[in-house]
Write an enzyme that holds these catalytic residues in place. Sequence first.
Site, PDB file in Angstrom:
ATOM      1  N   GLU A   1      45.466  33.476  46.071  1.00  0.00           N
ATOM      2  CA  GLU A   1      45.989  33.786  47.414  1.00  0.00           C
ATOM      3  C   GLU A   1      47.044  32.778  47.879  1.00  0.00           C
ATOM      4  OE1 GLU A   1      42.649  34.380  50.080  1.00  0.00           O
ATOM      5  OE2 GLU A   1      42.495  36.452  49.431  1.00  0.00           O
TER       6      GLU A   1
ATOM      7  N   GLU B   1      39.375  41.508  44.875  1.00  0.00           N
ATOM      8  CA  GLU B   1      38.236  41.034  45.661  1.00  0.00           C
ATOM      9  C   GLU B   1      37.923  42.012  46.783  1.00  0.00           C
ATOM     10  OE1 GLU B   1      38.669  37.187  47.460  1.00  0.00           O
ATOM     11  OE2 GLU B   1      39.645  36.322  45.718  1.00  0.00           O
TER      12      GLU B   1
HETATM   13  C1  GLA Z   1      39.599  35.060  49.692  1.00  0.00           C
HETATM   14  C2  GLA Z   1      39.574  34.085  48.542  1.00  0.00           C
HETATM   15  C3  GLA Z   1      38.229  33.866  47.964  1.00  0.00           C
HETATM   16  C4  GLA Z   1      37.170  33.828  49.039  1.00  0.00           C
HETATM   17  C5  GLA Z   1      37.252  35.099  49.836  1.00  0.00           C
HETATM   18  C6  GLA Z   1      36.183  35.199  50.883  1.00  0.00           C
HETATM   19  O1  GLA Z   1      39.961  36.324  49.370  1.00  0.00           O
HETATM   20  O2  GLA Z   1      40.474  34.439  47.525  1.00  0.00           O
HETATM   21  O3  GLA Z   1      38.268  32.654  47.254  1.00  0.00           O
HETATM   22  O4  GLA Z   1      37.392  32.734  49.854  1.00  0.00           O
HETATM   23  O5  GLA Z   1      38.467  35.133  50.491  1.00  0.00           O
HETATM   24  O6  GLA Z   1      36.320  36.373  51.649  1.00  0.00           O
END
Ligand code: GLA
Length: 680
Positions: free
Chosen positions: A150, A307
Amino acid sequence: MMNKKLPKVWYGGDYNPEQWDEEVWRQDDRLFKLAGIDIATINVFSWALNQPNEDTYNFAWLDETIDRLYRNGVYVCLGTSTAAHPAWMARKYPDILRVDYEGRKRKFGGRHHSCPNSATYRKYAKRMASQLAERYKDHPALLIWHVSNEYGGYCYCDNCAGAFRTWLKERYGTLDALNKAWNTRFWGHTFYDWEDIVVPNALSEEWAGNRTNFQGISLDYRRFQSDSLLDCYKLERDELKRSTPDIPVTTNLMGFYPELDYFKWAKEMDVVSWDNYPSLDTPFSYTAMTHSLMRGLKHGQPFMLMEQTPGVQNWQPYNSAKRPGVMRLWSYQAVAHGADTVMFFQLRRSVGACEKYHGAVIEHVGHEHTRVFRECAELGKELQLLGDRLLDARSDAKVAIMYDWENRWGLELSSGPTIALNYVNEVHKYYDALHQLHIQTDMVGVEADLAQYDVVIAPVMYMVKPGLAERIEAFVARGGTFVTTFFSGIVNENDIVTLGGYPGELRKVMGIWAEEIDALLPDQKNQMVIRGKQGQLEGAYDCGILCDVIHAESAQIVAEYGSDYYKGMPSLTVNRFGQGKAWYVASSPDAKFLQDLMKTICGEHDIAPVLEAPAGVEVTSRVKEGKAYTFVLNHTDEAQTIPLGEAVYKELLTGEKEQGHCQVPARGVMILEKLLGHDG
Ligand code: GLA
Ligand code: ZN
């Protein structure tokens, strides 16, 4: 195709075995099998573990983890561990620490916090990527690389300031050109030396995150920071590619995340992946739009759902549990829009620190007898049965909505005409109208090839970048329908107004002149009064936010304003241009208007709904090798009946034949494959 080695929808997610001991790993192996998990994203935040000091690398735990997973039938999405730099590095090389918007030098802490222009960060991140690539290049478990995590946030340190000046020199060549592009005679900002240029933050031109005195510098700083982080990604990617040219490389994006120009990023990625975290009250058409955007980043190529939470999140103000069936429903929603993977954050809930209340496939109780685990395991089984059927299937949309990050930056940085204008919301209004009509819609960038589309909608296309007006003209001339709105065609790529009347470069194709722009107060409305009946448009509709006071030049007036000093002046026009039409929607109308307008336009192009479905039911289509798959997603709490027309279908999850009508249970999903020879 990305899923060659594991030819099914990849199922798994983030896994942090380094936070656990061997006893727990054995449990994980057993539980992953039970849940049908076949991919784990590992090594995302383990830089400190992999490199305990400047000269030592230690990958023993990672060797062991990858081998163990592989022995148990789990492949890896291998992180490069550079998403959080080690404490020793911050202490020894403070240049890796960012300076924030208020001008404060950060200390060690948090994550995603390295200065993208730090020579130290770049050197060690590159070295880490190359070590990992060399070490695991022949490991059969390796499916894909996951660079950092991210990417986001901006830095305002002196290194960044220096790199910004270099970036500006490359972009403008001379200070004269820069002064002109930024219109620096305004407020006596003329720069006589490159060193005069400082970063735009709360210490200089900006306040409140996106208010600025100088659009030119603020806009370029966003481009520059997006490019700087992208350079960091490329640096690692190139190392990975050197050893593993055939392993795809991705980094996880965040949908409409404001700070990075993902269209530019996607060009450097083999496959787009993204993290989907809607809240309980996010409209499902908003999630649909975001999936469509992620699909559009690489021109319709399938993306990865990298995710999502199986249960709850921890970072929202109210972290509601996903209701029974919702995790499955939202997983298939991603697939329905082009995802070829379903992955979670995370596989096992952590025991300490800020994410311990974030849901996981394996909850703190540690066994499989939980609602969340059962739902995950059921989905795992289903995806195994689905096999490779849907992999690499594409959208066959005839309608596209244009979205552009630089346009967003320009709009959001603008002082005036109203704080009520939210670009993403305006885009969503159009997407939502089409979505409610069950019309398949793509999200595309301003550089997209428009050949496959009959209808292109560019809400609030404020900034018209070089070549865009010509592409739109060509699209309309060959028979396409183009729609744009109020506050469009105002500036060039440097946020300098195109003189000679709005909508500037779009004026010819739209056939109108916008003389004034009036902002309405929050509860103030005007009306779009249709002259007679035009397609599905009839009567009067409410509109607000902004009202462009326009004159029809070559365009025909379809609706006029219902009140105020511009009552009777056009609020909706359509211009015939070549073989096609260009609609100008001069204000922000209500939802009913947008549906009627979309019905009218789609009707003219014979663009039909994927299926006629009731409200609350989402319908999308993916096509592959001449076969059409229709997804029916029931977002309501009640069973719904869907008329299927003449065609006969096979439902992929049950194997049953469907014809005439089908029943979708509450929060249920159907994937209908049209059987050939029954086209009706
Ligand atoms: C983000 C991050 C993860 C985690 C999630 C939790 O998407 O990439 O490492 O912190 O949020 O929702
Ligand atoms: Zn910096």
